[in-house]
Every structure is written in C-alpha cells, then in structure tokens.
Design a protein around this motif. Structure first.
Motif, short mmCIF file in Angstrom:
data_model
loop_
_atom_site.label_atom_id
_atom_site.label_comp_id
_atom_site.label_asym_id
_atom_site.label_seq_id
_atom_site.Cartn_x
_atom_site.Cartn_y
_atom_site.Cartn_z
N GLY A 27 0.82 -1.20 0.00
CA GLY A 27 0.00 0.00 0.00
C GLY A 27 0.86 1.25 0.00
O GLY A 27 2.09 1.18 -0.08
N LEU A 28 0.21 2.38 0.12
CA LEU A 28 0.89 3.67 0.00
C LEU A 28 2.00 3.84 1.03
O LEU A 28 3.12 4.24 0.69
N TYR A 29 1.72 3.53 2.28
CA TYR A 29 2.69 3.85 3.33
C TYR A 29 3.88 2.90 3.33
O TYR A 29 5.01 3.31 3.62
N GLU A 30 3.65 1.65 2.97
CA GLU A 30 4.79 0.74 2.79
C GLU A 30 5.61 1.15 1.57
O GLU A 30 6.84 1.04 1.59
N ALA A 31 4.95 1.60 0.52
CA ALA A 31 5.68 2.06 -0.67
C ALA A 31 6.55 3.27 -0.33
O ALA A 31 7.70 3.38 -0.79
N ARG A 32 6.02 4.15 0.50
CA ARG A 32 6.81 5.31 0.93
C ARG A 32 8.00 4.86 1.78
O ARG A 32 9.12 5.35 1.61
N LEU A 33 7.76 3.95 2.71
CA LEU A 33 8.84 3.41 3.53
C LEU A 33 9.89 2.74 2.65
O LEU A 33 11.10 2.94 2.85
N ALA A 34 9.44 1.99 1.67
CA ALA A 34 10.35 1.30 0.77
C ALA A 34 11.24 2.28 0.02
O ALA A 34 12.46 2.11 -0.06
N ARG A 35 10.64 3.31 -0.54
CA ARG A 35 11.39 4.26 -1.35
C ARG A 35 12.33 5.11 -0.49
O ARG A 35 13.48 5.34 -0.86
N GLU A 36 11.85 5.56 0.66
CA GLU A 36 12.64 6.49 1.47
C GLU A 36 13.73 5.81 2.28
O GLU A 36 14.79 6.39 2.51
N GLU A 37 13.50 4.57 2.71
CA GLU A 37 14.46 3.91 3.60
C GLU A 37 15.27 2.81 2.95
O GLU A 37 16.43 2.59 3.30
N TYR A 38 14.68 2.09 1.99
CA TYR A 38 15.34 0.90 1.45
C TYR A 38 15.95 1.12 0.07
O TYR A 38 17.01 0.57 -0.23
N GLY A 39 15.30 1.88 -0.78
CA GLY A 39 15.80 2.08 -2.12
C GLY A 39 15.67 0.82 -2.96
O GLY A 39 14.94 -0.10 -2.62
N GLY A 40 16.40 0.76 -4.07
CA GLY A 40 16.28 -0.39 -4.97
C GLY A 40 14.92 -0.40 -5.64
O GLY A 40 14.22 0.62 -5.74
N GLU A 41 14.52 -1.58 -6.12
CA GLU A 41 13.22 -1.72 -6.76
C GLU A 41 12.11 -1.68 -5.72
O GLU A 41 12.23 -2.27 -4.64
N VAL A 42 11.02 -1.02 -6.06
CA VAL A 42 9.83 -1.00 -5.21
C VAL A 42 8.67 -1.57 -6.01
O VAL A 42 8.26 -1.00 -7.02
N VAL A 43 8.15 -2.69 -5.55
CA VAL A 43 7.04 -3.37 -6.21
C VAL A 43 5.83 -3.28 -5.27
O VAL A 43 5.91 -3.72 -4.13
N THR A 44 4.74 -2.70 -5.74
CA THR A 44 3.57 -2.51 -4.90
C THR A 44 2.40 -3.33 -5.42
O THR A 44 2.04 -3.25 -6.59
N PHE A 45 1.83 -4.13 -4.52
CA PHE A 45 0.57 -4.84 -4.80
C PHE A 45 -0.42 -4.47 -3.72
O PHE A 45 -0.10 -4.51 -2.52
N CYS A 46 -1.64 -4.16 -4.13
CA CYS A 46 -2.72 -3.88 -3.18
C CYS A 46 -3.99 -4.50 -3.74
O CYS A 46 -4.23 -4.46 -4.96
N ALA A 47 -4.80 -5.08 -2.85
CA ALA A 47 -6.04 -5.71 -3.30
C ALA A 47 -7.00 -4.70 -3.91
O ALA A 47 -7.84 -5.05 -4.74
N GLY A 48 -6.88 -3.43 -3.49
CA GLY A 48 -7.72 -2.39 -4.06
C GLY A 48 -7.09 -1.02 -3.86
O GLY A 48 -6.76 -0.66 -2.73
N TYR A 49 -6.88 -0.28 -4.94
CA TYR A 49 -6.27 1.05 -4.86
C TYR A 49 -7.35 2.12 -4.80
O TYR A 49 -8.41 2.00 -5.41
N LYS A 50 -7.05 3.20 -4.06
CA LYS A 50 -7.95 4.34 -3.97
C LYS A 50 -7.54 5.41 -4.99
O LYS A 50 -6.35 5.62 -5.23
N LEU A 51 -8.53 6.10 -5.52
CA LEU A 51 -8.27 7.14 -6.51
C LEU A 51 -7.35 8.22 -5.95
O LEU A 51 -6.48 8.73 -6.65
N ASN A 52 -7.54 8.55 -4.65
CA ASN A 52 -6.75 9.64 -4.08
C ASN A 52 -5.35 9.21 -3.65
O ASN A 52 -4.59 10.02 -3.12
N GLU A 53 -4.99 7.93 -3.88
CA GLU A 53 -3.65 7.45 -3.52
C GLU A 53 -2.84 6.97 -4.72
O GLU A 53 -1.62 6.87 -4.64
N ILE A 54 -3.52 6.66 -5.83
CA ILE A 54 -2.83 5.98 -6.92
C ILE A 54 -1.68 6.81 -7.50
O ILE A 54 -0.62 6.27 -7.83
N GLU A 55 -1.86 8.11 -7.59
CA GLU A 55 -0.80 8.94 -8.17
C GLU A 55 0.47 8.89 -7.32
O GLU A 55 1.58 8.76 -7.86
#
Length: 272
Positions: free
Chosen positions: A77-105
């Motif tokens: 989801g959004l917050y794990e993706a943010r954690l991934a990008r800001e702290e871990y780097g490398g490839e970030v692969v996001t899967f969510c059972a359902g995305y919200k319109l106000n988060e997808i961007e």
C-alpha cells in the motif's frame, strides 16, 4: 492453527531478558545478515530478483543492511511504498487488493511495478500508471491450485477474491500488462512452487511472449535449513532460459527467520 516452521530459540536461549525493557522486539543482526546472504546467493546463482516483503519484516533500522544484499522491497500500500522508497531504495514493487483514486498517483510516483488484483482495477488505473516514469504494470492471477495448509487462508480457494482466476485469463485482459504476479505459499519449501508452476504452465504459456516478468510472490522459506535451494535455483534458471522473462521472488519471513524474539512480562494474575 498452522504449525509454524521456525526453528528453536538458538542463541536466544542464553539471552538475559532483564537486559531489555518490556515489551520489545530483540533482533539478532548477525542472524539477519546470515539470512540475507543466503537470499543473495540464491539470487546471484539463479538470476532472480529477490525483494523483501515489508509486510513481514519492516524494521527499517536494518534497511542499510538489507540494501547490501537484496534488489529491493515489495509493498502492500501507499505507506509501505513510501517506507520502501525512502528507507530501502532499490526496486519498489507494490501490490494492493484495491487502490484508492486519491492514492494511486502517489503510489505510482513511489513504485517501479504497480500490480493490480483485478482487471477492473487495472482498467480503471492503467492510464495513471502508464503516465508514470518507467513504471510497469502487473496483474495478479489465481493459479486455482491449492498448496496452503489452512483452507481459510488459501488464496486459491473457490470464490477467492485474490487475483484473476487463471481459467478466465485471456489476451485482452493482458492489454497494457508487463508481468503476472501470484502469491500462493506460506512458510513452504520449493516443491509446492514447483507443483504450482506445473499446474499452470500450459495455461499461461500462450501469454508469456507479451510479458516482461513473472513474480512468484512470497511464502518461500528459502533460508530454512531443509529448503531445497539447489532445486529453486535450477528451476529459475531453466524458466528464465525458456521464457526470457525476469523472475521475482518476495520472501518476507525468510529474511527474519529465527532472528528475533518478542520480550514481554506478566503484570498481574487476577483470580476468578
């Protein structure tokens, strides 16, 4: 209840619990690095892209160590993706059972792959993902082949809402899709993965030519002593050779297996 596949307490048998506050997690960094080294070796030998599943282990104080060994992380989801990008780097692969319109961007901005659970979600947000900078689109499938130990947790059970049933898959559904994702295992060895692929290979082969990658999700207990790592390496090398596709694995618990404890204490024992 599922029988855990973890080992014994190891070095924690000798750990003085009074050294730490309660409650707290105590993690053995040496054990984490040992697990990471095993995963890196499997990735190096097989050519697979191995990612840490943050939903299983997200102690970001160890992110610099993880970066030394793995290709990146996968987020749910959004917050794990943010954690991934800001702290871990490398490839970030996001899967969510359902995305919200106000988060997808924001998710697209943070991710390298965005994987959809259904064709309806894919069709709704495909333009948003394709507008991103080199972001690839994935679609989760349901292999309709069960290997899980507990039926109620089985993502391949009848009427499961996780992934597109492989029996329903067709070329039109893959319009705009770069890769397929499946997550069907939990604390399991190589044989269940091998059986799952054997069950779906004929159905999925017609579509492989229009894809760039396959993602076999998590649940792979690669760092367990009895895991058939040589079998996994041979399987991935053969699959890469025959299909020309990148192969992704997303172990989570395997990174932290037998590497930590939760310390707690009894504060009261009321009598009733």
């Amino acid at each position: 209840m599922m029988q855990t596949q973890a080992g014994d307490a190891g070095a924690f048998k000798r750990f003085d619990l009074s050294r730490v506050p309660s409650p707290c997690f105590v993690v053995d960094e040496v054990a984490i690095e040992r697990n990471l080294a095993i995963l890196k070796d499997v990735g190096d030998q097989s050519g697979a892209h191995i990612l840490l599943a943050l939903k299983a282990f997200s102690m970001f104080s160890l992110a610099p160590l993880v970066r030394k060994y793995l290709e990146g992380t996968c987020a749910s989801g959004l917050y794990e993706a943010r954690l991934a990008r800001e702290e871990y780097g490398g490839e970030v692969v996001t899967f969510c059972a359902g995305y919200k319109l106000n988060e997808i961007e924001r998710i697209v901005d943070l991710s390298d792959h965005v994987i959809f659970n259904s064709t309806a979600q894919k069709d709704r947000f495909l333009a948003d993902v394709q507008a991103g900078d080199n972001v690839q689109v994935g679609l989760r499938i349901n292999p309709e082949h069960s290997e899980g130990e507990i039926p109620k947790y089985d993502p391949c059970a009848p009427f499961s809402r996780l992934g597109v049933p492989i029996s329903k898959l067709n070329a039109a559904m893959l319009d705009g899709v770069d890769g397929l994702h499946m997550h069907t295992l939990c604390e399991q060895g190589f044989a269940p993965l091998q059986r799952t692929w054997a069950a779906i290979e004929d159905q999925i082969t017609p579509y492989l030519g229009q894809l760039k990658w396959l993602n076999f999700g998590g649940g792979h207990h690669i760092t367990r002593a009895d895991y058939d790592r040589e079998g996994l390496i041979a399987f991935i090398k053969d699959l890469r050779t025959r299909t020309g596709l990148k192969i992704y694995l997303e172990p989570g618990e395997a990174v932290a297996l037998d590497a930590g404890i939760l310390v707690g204490e009894v504060l009261d024992l009321p009598h009733n």
